[in-house]
Design an enzyme around this catalytic site. Structure first.
Site, mmCIF file in Angstrom:
data_model
loop_
_atom_site.group_PDB
_atom_site.id
_atom_site.type_symbol
_atom_site.label_atom_id
_atom_site.label_comp_id
_atom_site.label_asym_id
_atom_site.label_seq_id
_atom_site.Cartn_x
_atom_site.Cartn_y
_atom_site.Cartn_z
ATOM 1 C CG ASP A 54 13.785 44.326 33.498
ATOM 2 O OD1 ASP A 54 13.319 45.230 31.774
ATOM 3 O OD2 ASP A 54 12.962 45.096 34.143
ATOM 4 C CE1 TYR A 144 18.000 53.262 19.516
ATOM 5 C CE2 TYR A 144 18.279 53.888 17.607
ATOM 6 C CZ TYR A 144 17.682 53.449 18.437
ATOM 7 O OH TYR A 144 16.877 52.608 17.496
ATOM 8 C CB ALA A 146 27.871 52.212 20.757
ATOM 9 C CE LYS A 148 18.470 49.949 18.085
ATOM 10 N NZ LYS A 148 17.037 48.740 17.927
#
Length: 229
Positions: A54, A144, A146, A148
């Protein structure tokens, strides 16, 4: 025939990449979040092997992979899975931040760490399917973007560290792509979704394979691909 481990192989860009590699009779190892998803992936890609782990719990990946069979060599590790939750910096809770950072950044770092011996043995390649948000951040995309931006830094550092071991590292920055994630993004934006406006997952998959198929004397480090129009 190469051996490839893919995250996110069940939908969108990851599925398109898996389809292209399967059509070439490459050996596929697909990461699944649980046993049920693993069964679905094996049915979708006959002959593929699955590994259960996971990405939302990167601290447990070492234990999970330590109890399963893994390939001895990896020609590529393809990080394609990701999650996105939009919201202003003044609204996002630590739970939302931590989930996106875990799946989009910490899990790829940990999975890479765990599989580096196999990548080094094959002088293989790590491909990070990033995002245009990994190069620039807009309003509501803070968490998001940050994650990436961090993924870009991870790739750049890894490239320097592993160049002496013959491991290539590529980051692909797709623009908006007609995937289930894009449907989710439009829902969060409150915008109408028209897949015809965006690239197909197959177009991004072709970009990924171009990086993999480059002769070994060269390396694509960063590659952006955008919808036309």
């Amino acid at each position: 025939m190469g051996t490839h481990l893919i995250t996110g192989g069940g939908s969108g860009i990851g599925e398109a990449v898996a389809e292209r590699l399967a059509a070439r009779d490459e050996e596929l190892w697909l990461l699944a979040r649980d046993a049920g998803r693993a069964k679905e992936l094996r049915e979708r890609f006959p002959g593929a092997r699955t590994v259960v782990g996971d990405l939302a719990e990167p601290e447990r990946l070492s234990w999970a992979l330590g109890h399963q069979a893994l390939p001895d060599r990896l020609d590529s590790l393809l990080h394609i899975a990701g999650v996105v939750d939009l919201g202003g910096v003044g609204e996002l809770t630590p739970k939302v931040w931590n989930h996106q950072l875990a799946v989009n950044l910490v899990a790829p770092a940990e999975l890479t760490r765990l599989l580096l011996p196999q990548l080094r043995a094959a002088r293989g390649q790590v491909v990070f399917v990033n995002s245009g948000a990994g190069l620039r951040a807009h309003a509501q995309w803070g968490a998001y973007a940050a994650s990436k931006h961090g993924l870009k830094a991870l790739a750049d550092a890894l490239r320097w560290e592993e160049s002496g071991n013959g491991v290539r590292v590529t980051t692909v920055y797709p623009g908006r792509t007609a995937t289930p994630m894009q449907v989710c993004v439009h829902q969060q934006e409150g915008a109408e979704y028209d897949p015809e406006r965006w690239m197909t997952p197959e177009s991004v998959a072709a970009t990924v394979l171009a990086a993999l198929d480059l002769p070994k004397d060269a390396e694509i480090t960063d590659l952006s691909v955008r919808p036309r129009g």
